[in-house]
Design a protein around this motif. Structure first.
Motif, mmCIF file in Angstrom:
data_model
loop_
_atom_site.group_PDB
_atom_site.id
_atom_site.type_symbol
_atom_site.label_atom_id
_atom_site.label_comp_id
_atom_site.label_asym_id
_atom_site.label_seq_id
_atom_site.Cartn_x
_atom_site.Cartn_y
_atom_site.Cartn_z
ATOM 1 N N TRP A 1 2.594 2.258 7.868
ATOM 2 C CA TRP A 1 2.390 3.199 6.770
ATOM 3 C C TRP A 1 3.281 4.429 6.947
ATOM 4 O O TRP A 1 3.938 4.869 6.002
ATOM 5 C CB TRP A 1 0.913 3.584 6.713
ATOM 6 N N LEU B 1 6.488 5.820 4.590
ATOM 7 C CA LEU B 1 6.604 7.177 4.035
ATOM 8 C C LEU B 1 7.926 7.820 4.433
ATOM 9 O O LEU B 1 8.581 8.470 3.613
ATOM 10 C CB LEU B 1 5.428 8.043 4.485
ATOM 11 N N ALA C 1 5.165 7.521 -2.869
ATOM 12 C CA ALA C 1 4.291 8.025 -1.802
ATOM 13 C C ALA C 1 2.828 7.956 -2.223
ATOM 14 O O ALA C 1 1.961 7.628 -1.406
ATOM 15 C CB ALA C 1 4.679 9.456 -1.438
ATOM 16 N N MET C 2 2.543 8.238 -3.491
ATOM 17 C CA MET C 2 1.167 8.129 -3.985
ATOM 18 C C MET C 2 0.692 6.677 -3.933
ATOM 19 O O MET C 2 -0.468 6.413 -3.598
ATOM 20 C CB MET C 2 1.068 8.684 -5.403
ATOM 21 N N ALA D 1 1.697 4.490 -1.747
ATOM 22 C CA ALA D 1 1.458 4.210 -0.327
ATOM 23 C C ALA D 1 0.129 4.805 0.131
ATOM 24 O O ALA D 1 -0.565 4.215 0.957
ATOM 25 C CB ALA D 1 2.609 4.751 0.514
ATOM 26 N N PHE D 2 -0.231 5.975 -0.405
ATOM 27 C CA PHE D 2 -1.525 6.574 -0.070
ATOM 28 C C PHE D 2 -2.670 5.789 -0.691
ATOM 29 O O PHE D 2 -3.704 5.583 -0.068
ATOM 30 C CB PHE D 2 -1.608 8.028 -0.562
ATOM 31 N N ALA D 3 -2.502 5.354 -1.923
ATOM 32 C CA ALA D 3 -3.572 4.658 -2.635
ATOM 33 C C ALA D 3 -3.818 3.264 -2.070
ATOM 34 O O ALA D 3 -4.961 2.808 -2.003
ATOM 35 C CB ALA D 3 -3.237 4.571 -4.125
ATOM 36 N N TYR D 4 -2.760 2.589 -1.680
ATOM 37 C CA TYR D 4 -2.868 1.233 -1.145
ATOM 38 C C TYR D 4 -2.181 1.209 0.215
ATOM 39 O O TYR D 4 -1.011 0.839 0.322
ATOM 40 C CB TYR D 4 -2.206 0.231 -2.092
ATOM 41 N N PRO D 5 -2.898 1.578 1.279
ATOM 42 C CA PRO D 5 -2.269 1.777 2.586
ATOM 43 C C PRO D 5 -1.551 0.566 3.173
ATOM 44 O O PRO D 5 -0.646 0.728 3.977
ATOM 45 C CB PRO D 5 -3.442 2.170 3.489
#
Length: 86
Positions: free
Chosen positions: A36, A40, A57-58, A60-64
């Motif tokens: 992860w 990023l 990036a959002m 990646a945060f939402a679906y790790p």
């Protein structure tokens, strides 16, 4: 309630393999965290515009797991087609 759950978990994993289950879980969590963070860093260093970087990036945060996987498999290799000439 908590005691019954821990007793069930102990019954399913023999004592001789208890350390293995905890160790494998820790390795998986650390590997996912590294994956992860690497995604990023790759997103930040990419040639996409700031708005696209924020959206990636959002994701990646939402679906790790799924967000970085999609980034590395599909989006990262297409950035040279969308990069603006400077």
């Amino acid at each position: 309630m908590t005691n019954s759950i821990s007793l069930l978990a102990e019954e399913q994993v023999p004592e001789s393999y208890g350390w293995l289950a905890g160790g494998i879980g820790a390795v998986i969590v650390i590997a996912l965290l590294v994956f992860w963070v690497a995604s990023l860093i790759s997103i930040i260093r990419s040639g996409y515009s700031v708005g696209v970087k924020i959206l990636l990036a959002m994701a990646a945060f939402a679906y790790p797991f799924l967000g970085p996987l999609i980034w590395f498999l599909f989006a990262r290799h297409k950035e040279h087609k969308t990069r603006m000439d400077r």
